[in-house]
Design a protein around this motif. Sequence first.
Motif, PDB file in Angstrom:
ATOM      1  N   UNK A 163       0.782  -1.064  -0.085  1.00  0.00           N
ATOM      2  CA  UNK A 163       0.040  -0.092  -0.017  1.00  0.00           C
ATOM      3  C   UNK A 163       0.817   1.204  -0.073  1.00  0.00           C
ATOM      4  N   UNK A 164       2.004   1.160   0.790  1.00  0.00           N
ATOM      5  CA  UNK A 164       2.854   2.451   1.168  1.00  0.00           C
ATOM      6  C   UNK A 164       3.482   2.615  -0.387  1.00  0.00           C
ATOM      7  N   UNK A 165       3.695   1.534  -1.190  1.00  0.00           N
ATOM      8  CA  UNK A 165       4.531   1.596  -2.381  1.00  0.00           C
ATOM      9  C   UNK A 165       3.522   1.936  -3.468  1.00  0.00           C
ATOM     10  N   UNK A 166       2.062   2.248  -3.415  1.00  0.00           N
ATOM     11  CA  UNK A 166       1.147   2.927  -4.362  1.00  0.00           C
ATOM     12  C   UNK A 166       0.276   1.819  -4.831  1.00  0.00           C
ATOM     13  N   UNK A 167       0.205   0.612  -4.168  1.00  0.00           N
ATOM     14  CA  UNK A 167      -0.590  -0.434  -4.733  1.00  0.00           C
ATOM     15  C   UNK A 167      -2.022  -0.525  -4.521  1.00  0.00           C
ATOM     16  N   UNK A 168      -3.124  -0.801  -5.200  1.00  0.00           N
ATOM     17  CA  UNK A 168      -4.556  -0.987  -4.826  1.00  0.00           C
ATOM     18  C   UNK A 168      -4.483  -2.297  -4.340  1.00  0.00           C
ATOM     19  N   UNK A 169      -5.338  -2.792  -3.244  1.00  0.00           N
ATOM     20  CA  UNK A 169      -5.383  -4.134  -2.642  1.00  0.00           C
ATOM     21  C   UNK A 169      -6.701  -4.694  -2.566  1.00  0.00           C
ATOM     22  N   UNK A 170      -6.814  -6.088  -2.813  1.00  0.00           N
ATOM     23  CA  UNK A 170      -8.041  -6.770  -2.248  1.00  0.00           C
ATOM     24  C   UNK A 170      -7.255  -7.618  -0.973  1.00  0.00           C
ATOM     25  N   UNK A 171      -7.939  -7.626   0.050  1.00  0.00           N
ATOM     26  CA  UNK A 171      -7.548  -8.692   1.034  1.00  0.00           C
ATOM     27  C   UNK A 171      -8.400  -9.829   1.177  1.00  0.00           C
ATOM     28  N   UNK A 172      -7.913 -10.930   1.821  1.00  0.00           N
ATOM     29  CA  UNK A 172      -8.956 -12.084   1.790  1.00  0.00           C
ATOM     30  C   UNK A 172      -8.326 -13.216   2.813  1.00  0.00           C
ATOM     31  N   UNK A 173      -9.231 -14.050   3.454  1.00  0.00           N
ATOM     32  CA  UNK A 173      -8.780 -14.802   4.627  1.00  0.00           C
ATOM     33  C   UNK A 173      -9.911 -15.655   4.750  1.00  0.00           C
ATOM     34  N   UNK A 174      -9.934 -16.772   5.541  1.00  0.00           N
ATOM     35  CA  UNK A 174     -10.964 -17.901   5.386  1.00  0.00           C
ATOM     36  C   UNK A 174     -11.950 -17.255   6.254  1.00  0.00           C
TER      37      UNK A 174
END
Length: 267
Positions: A31-42
Motif C-alpha cells: 500500500x505504501x508503495x502505491x498498490x491498490x489491494x484486495x484482502x482475503x482470508x478464511x
Amino acid sequence: MANNLLQGKTGVIFGALDEQSIAWKVAERCYEEGARLVLTNAPAALRFGDINELAKKLSAPVIPADATSSEDMENLFKGAVEHFGGGIDFVLHSIGMSLNVRKAREYADINYEWMHKTFDISAISFHRVMQTLMKQDAMNEWGSIAALTYIAAQRVFPDYSEMAESKALLESFARSFGYHFGTKKKVRVNTVSQSPTMTTAGSGVKGFTEFFDYAGKMSPLGNASAEACANYCVFLFSDLSRMVTMQNLFHDGGFSSMGMNPAVLGL
Ligand code: NAI
C-alpha cells in the motif's frame, strides 16, 4: 521509505490474520508503495482476527474465501477484478495450517485424514489459486505470484512435522505452474523461504521460541523479520524482478548456507 515501486499496480493478499502476520506487513508495504489491494482470508479467520482493521487502514475490501474451495476462489478473483476495474498484477499466498501439529500428533503416528487436509490448506490451495487465476484470465501480463515457504522443505526440522512435505509440494507447484503461467501470460511464480517469524502459525510449532533464538544465532545477519520479508515481496511484485521465476528464494539472513556458527556453541 516509499519509492512508488507498485504505483498503479493491483494485488490480492491472502493470510493477514493479525498485526503479527507476515501478510499484514506485506499488505502495509504494498500500500505504501502505491498498490491498490484486495484482502482475503478464511471466513473463520475473519471472525477471530483483525483483518477489518487493516482493510480500513488500506482502503481495501475484504473478500472472505476458504482457499480449499474452488467456488470461493472463483468468487474472490471475480470480485477482485470487478473492484479493480481490470486485471490483477500480483498475488501473495500466505497460508499455512497443520492439523497434526495443531493437535500435537507425533510425526511417526500421523493421522492421514488430517494430513490430507493440511496439504489441501497449505499447498494444494496454491495450485487452486493459480488454476483459478488462469482460467479466469485474471492476471495481467508480467504479473507476479508469490507464496511463503520454509527451509523444512529441504532439511529436517523434526517438530515442523507434515508441514515439511506441505512446503515441498508448495515449492514444486511454484516451479510447475511457473512454466505454464510464464509461457501463457509472462506471469512469474516464486516461493520465498522465510526465517522463523513470531506469528500465530509460527508459534504453533513446539519449542518455537528456543528455535527462533537458535536460527537467529546461526544466521550471520540474524533472523529476517516480517517487515524485511515485506520489503522483499515488494521487490518481487515490482517491475525490478520481471525475469525471476520458478525460484525458491531464501530470505533468511544466510541461515540456509550455514553448517555451523560458533555463536550457537557460545564460542
Ligand atoms: P499467520 O497465522 O498469521 O498466517 C497464516 C494464515 O493462513 C492465517 O491468516 C490463516 O487464517 C490462513 N489460513 C488458514 N487456513 C486457511 C484457509 N483454509 N483458507 C484461507 N486462509 C487460511 O502466520 P504467518 O507466519 O504469517 O504465516 C504465513 C505464511 O508464512 C504461511 O505459509 C507460513 O507457513 C509461512 N512461513 C511462516 C514462518 C514463521 O515462522 N511464522 C516461517 C516461514 C514461512
